[in-house]
Design an enzyme around this catalytic site. Structure first.
Site, PDB file in Angstrom:
ATOM      1  N   SER A 121       0.841  -1.186   0.000  1.00  0.00           N
ATOM      2  CA  SER A 121       0.000   0.000   0.000  1.00  0.00           C
ATOM      3  C   SER A 121       0.882   1.245   0.000  1.00  0.00           C
ATOM      4  CB  SER A 121      -0.968  -0.035   1.178  1.00  0.00           C
ATOM      5  OG  SER A 121      -1.963   0.955   1.043  1.00  0.00           O
ATOM      6  N   GLU A 225      -1.631  -2.711  -7.736  1.00  0.00           N
ATOM      7  CA  GLU A 225      -2.816  -3.011  -6.931  1.00  0.00           C
ATOM      8  C   GLU A 225      -3.353  -1.696  -6.399  1.00  0.00           C
ATOM      9  OE1 GLU A 225      -3.151  -2.592  -3.407  1.00  0.00           O
ATOM     10  OE2 GLU A 225      -1.125  -1.857  -3.053  1.00  0.00           O
ATOM     11  N   HIS A 295      -4.880  -5.299  -1.180  1.00  0.00           N
ATOM     12  CA  HIS A 295      -5.543  -5.158   0.120  1.00  0.00           C
ATOM     13  C   HIS A 295      -6.517  -6.327   0.320  1.00  0.00           C
ATOM     14  CE1 HIS A 295      -3.923  -1.169  -0.587  1.00  0.00           C
ATOM     15  NE2 HIS A 295      -4.214  -0.828   0.652  1.00  0.00           N
TER      16      HIS A 295
END
Length: 325
Positions: A121, A225, A295
């Site tokens: 992230s 992502e 995630h």
């Protein structure tokens, strides 16, 4: 103090593998650890795997939503790299704030004391920043607050402890349905490709474009992502990668999960599939989406800077070499 250095002749540096009894340093490069019980669970999970855990000095500090001032969060990372008793460094979680400390890291110190650095992230900024400035292989994988289930633990240990050249493939689970409905692979362009794995969170990566902390993507396998982004924003950020010339440099493309990224509820919206068809398919390189990156509870541990091959028909990523020594 500004520790920034850059060397375009950097060679890849592999960190040492983890072994039972090694110590993992837990840091908060971005958001503060608001809930102490979450940190306790993370520590217990790592201990259950056989590791010792040391917390960064500023994990519980607060400066707004950040874990202290930029200088303090950077100091935790610099000290963890310098500490000979620390074998690996893991982010407790992401949020926002990692890019703020890129100019405060001591890259000479990191290069002299290579060790596993892992997160995902917002931590993407540090993963690609450290790799671009030192050549140290970093790892897009679980953070302390992740769900440490058997899927994630197996890949974590396979790559970081057992030092295997691992093949990563999605689980096949029908869950009483006639065919698998979850974690499916969507092939954008068929075929196989090889190159260094480089990537991470799409939002974070797109926001540091133009800085010295973005690696060279020539011949790379780009993996991405994201989470909680409307599809028009995903479209905007992939367009940004295209306009920056990155998409024309890569040899292969993998999109993991875009968790909670629904089409807009407004007048009309492109889907993720539309976006891939518009921007990725015309590249005529092997490409697929749906990999266990992002995630999600079941996570791959993906090394940045290691040679790998992808099979867009099978939806697999195979390391060509071990990522640790």
């Amino acid at each position: 103090m500004n520790f920034t250095v850059f060397d375009d002749t950097l060679k890849t540096i592999k960190p040492m593998a983890l072994k039972k009894g090694d110590t993992i340093g837990l840091v908060c490069p971005a958001y503060s650890a608001f809930i102490k019980e979450e940190v306790k669970i993370a520590v217990e999970s790592l201990q259950e795997m056989g590791f010792k855990v040391v917390l960064g000095k500023h994990v519980f500090d607060r400066y707004g939503n950040l874990a202290g001032k930029d200088e303090d969060r950077a100091a935790d990372i610099n000290e963890m790299f310098a500490n000979k008793n620390i074998n690996a460094i893991m982010a407790m979680h992401g949020g926002w704030g990692s890019a703020r400390i890129l100019q405060l890291l001591d890259y000479q110190n990191i290069k002299k004391n290579p060790k596993i650095f892992i997160g995902y992230s917002d931590i993407t900024a540090l993963l690609v920043g450290i790799y671009s400035q030192t050549g140290l292989v970093t790892f897009h994988g679980p953070v302390g607050s992740s769900t440490w289930n058997s899927f994630s633990v197996d890949y974590f240990k396979n790559i970081l402890v057992d030092a295997n050249a691992t093949k990563m493939s999605n689980p096949v689970r029908k869950n009483d349905a006639l065919v698998p409905m979850d974690d499916r692979i969507y092939t954008i362009n068929a075929g196989k490709a090889s190159g260094k794995l480089i990537g991470g969170n799409l939002t974070v990566l797109s926001h540091i474009l133009g800085s010295k902390y973005v690696p060279d993507f020539t011949g790379a396998i780009l993996f991405l992502e994201d989470v909680q982004e409307d599809t028009y924003r995903v479209d905007r950020m992939i367009t940004q990668l295209k306009l920056a010339g990155i998409l024309n440099q890569i040899a292969g493309f993998v999109f993991g999960k875009c968790t909670d990224c629904p089409p807009s509820k407004n007048y009309g919206s492109l889907t993720l599939e539309d976006i891939f068809e518009d921007h990725i398919k015309p590249l005529n390189i092997p490409a697929f989406s749906g990999a266990m990156i992002g995630h999600i509870k079941d996570k791959f541990t993906v090394p940045i800077g290691i040679e790998a091959s992808i099979d867009a028909d099978e939806g697999t990523i195979t390391l060509k070499e071990s990522a640790v020594l």
